[in-house]
Design a protein around this motif. Structure first.
Motif, PDB file in Angstrom:
ATOM      1  N   ILE A 261       0.850  -1.188   0.000  1.00  0.00           N
ATOM      2  CA  ILE A 261       0.000   0.000   0.000  1.00  0.00           C
ATOM      3  C   ILE A 261       0.887   1.240   0.000  1.00  0.00           C
ATOM      4  O   ILE A 261       1.640   1.480   0.947  1.00  0.00           O
ATOM      5  N   ILE A 262       0.802   2.029  -1.074  1.00  0.00           N
ATOM      6  CA  ILE A 262       1.569   3.264  -1.195  1.00  0.00           C
ATOM      7  C   ILE A 262       0.623   4.441  -0.979  1.00  0.00           C
ATOM      8  O   ILE A 262      -0.327   4.632  -1.732  1.00  0.00           O
ATOM      9  N   TRP A 263       0.863   5.210   0.071  1.00  0.00           N
ATOM     10  CA  TRP A 263      -0.001   6.361   0.370  1.00  0.00           C
ATOM     11  C   TRP A 263       0.196   7.500  -0.637  1.00  0.00           C
ATOM     12  O   TRP A 263      -0.725   8.249  -0.933  1.00  0.00           O
ATOM     13  N   GLY A 264       1.404   7.661  -1.127  1.00  0.00           N
ATOM     14  CA  GLY A 264       1.732   8.757  -2.033  1.00  0.00           C
ATOM     15  C   GLY A 264       3.225   8.981  -1.997  1.00  0.00           C
ATOM     16  O   GLY A 264       3.967   8.229  -1.353  1.00  0.00           O
ATOM     17  N   ASN A 265       3.684  10.009  -2.690  1.00  0.00           N
ATOM     18  CA  ASN A 265       5.121  10.293  -2.765  1.00  0.00           C
ATOM     19  C   ASN A 265       5.433  11.632  -2.111  1.00  0.00           C
ATOM     20  O   ASN A 265       4.934  12.673  -2.545  1.00  0.00           O
ATOM     21  N   THR A 272       2.742  16.408   4.712  1.00  0.00           N
ATOM     22  CA  THR A 272       1.330  16.669   4.995  1.00  0.00           C
ATOM     23  C   THR A 272       0.445  16.322   3.804  1.00  0.00           C
ATOM     24  O   THR A 272      -0.692  15.899   3.987  1.00  0.00           O
ATOM     25  N   GLY A 273       0.969  16.483   2.596  1.00  0.00           N
ATOM     26  CA  GLY A 273       0.184  16.130   1.415  1.00  0.00           C
ATOM     27  C   GLY A 273      -0.092  14.646   1.344  1.00  0.00           C
ATOM     28  O   GLY A 273      -1.206  14.221   1.028  1.00  0.00           O
ATOM     29  N   VAL A 274       0.923  13.843   1.653  1.00  0.00           N
ATOM     30  CA  VAL A 274       0.734  12.389   1.663  1.00  0.00           C
ATOM     31  C   VAL A 274      -0.158  11.975   2.832  1.00  0.00           C
ATOM     32  O   VAL A 274      -1.030  11.114   2.695  1.00  0.00           O
TER      33      VAL A 274
END
Length: 332
Positions: A261-265, A272-274
């Motif tokens: 599971i990748i939340w984001g980069n 905070t964006g991720v």
């Protein structure tokens, strides 16, 4: 604290949700993704050849530290950092450079290591840069044959490194962890006796499957059910901690060694964006929902996940703590 999820999940329903916030308080950062060990309890030897490996760009590391330090200042908490959730930090070309930058930004650093590459020179360089945090040392056995079978490292030189640390550092800041993967009769007592003369903390632990990544360690009760209900994480990792790979990708938690599971980069979105990304909200929401979910979901294969019995136990413990401290107000 901020609220990530909607109000149908109240702290009264699930006390673990008291840890909800709009930012992580701890980071695990892969300054690189390499390990010198071949531990039988770790999926690294099997997964590493299939995964992209590398070293974090310095500009990315400093950007992460700068944002993390700013979050600490904005929200009045002490940021905590460690390195390499599946790698060995002392393999870094210049570990002290990373540590020094974090310390200068008022980020508290502690180290998890197998100590095989933690030479006296490495220790002296690290201490010279101002490091005074905790060491968590993995020593899975004390009989050389047992240790080498489990860890895939040479016993004698590694122990020499550890003893140098013991002689030159505050022993109360050192934790020795031993994971019992088929220790023979008497090994636990030998392990305990060996470390008894020192002022270190000891943690004797059973092996865990890392969300099924080490299949033989997956408990039968998890294997046998096709569906379950989850109410969170016993250690509330996804509510307080972010694991960032060398390329900036953030995975679900420190148990997600298969990178399912990748939340984001973070390189693109920042911390905070991720943290506020739809993927993170969806997966953490599912973990704490109490709804029937498939065993295909990562956390359903984790020994740290809270089922109904675990939730009930946690609610009793929370109620007991409130009875003992009736005037303590829960910070939200």
């Amino acid at each position: 604290m901020g609220r990530d999820f909607d109000d149908r999940y109240s702290v009264m329903y699930n006390p673990y949700l008291q840890n909800l916030r709009d930012y992580p308080v701890k980071l695990i950062v892969d300054i690189h993704s390499h390990c010198n060990g071949r531990c039988t309890i770790c999926p690294y030897p099997r997964l590493a050849p299939k995964q992209t490996q590398g070293t974090m760009a310095w500009d990315l590391y400093t950007a992460i530290m700068d944002e993390f330090a700013e979050l600490g200042q904005q929200h009045s908490f002490q940021p905590q950092l460690t390195y390499c959730y599946m790698g060995e930090p002392f393999l870094a070309e210049n570990l002290s450079r990373y540590v020094s930058y974090a310390i200068k930004n008022d980020v508290e650093v502690y180290l998890n290591t197998n100590a095989a590459a933690m030479t006296s020179k490495q220790i002296e360089t690290l201490l010279a840069c101002g490091f005074d945090g905790k060491f968590h040392l993995s020593v899975h056995g004390i009989t050389p044959a047992v240790y080498e079978r489990i860890m895939g490292l040479e016993f004698a030189p590694t122990m020499a490194n550890i003893h140098y640390l013991l002689e030159n550092y505050d022993q109360t800041k050192i934790c020795i962890r031993g994971v019992d993967d088929g220790w023979p009769t008497g090994e636990k007592q030998r392990w305990m006796d060996y470390w008894a003369p020192y002022s270190v903390k000891l943690e004797y632990l059973p092996p865990i499957s890392r969300c099924g990544s080490v299949k033989r360690l997956l408990p039968n009760k998890i294997r046998q059910s096709n569906q379950t209900r989850l109410y969170g994480c016993r250690l509330h990792h996804p509510l307080v901690e972010m694991v960032i790979l060398f390329d900036g990708q953030a995975v679900m938690c420190c148990q997600d060694m298969a990178r399912k599971i990748i939340w984001g980069n973070v390189a693109q979105l920042g911390i905070t964006g991720v943290w506020s990304s739809p993927t993170r909200k969806k997966t953490v929401d599912l973990l704490y929902s109490g709804k029937p979910i498939s065993k295909a979901f990562l956390c359903a294969r984790c020994e740290q996940a809270l089922g109904p019995a675990g939730l009930f136990q946690s609610m009793i413990q929370t109620a007991w703590k409130k009875l003992r401290s009736p005037h303590k107000i829960l910070q939200r």
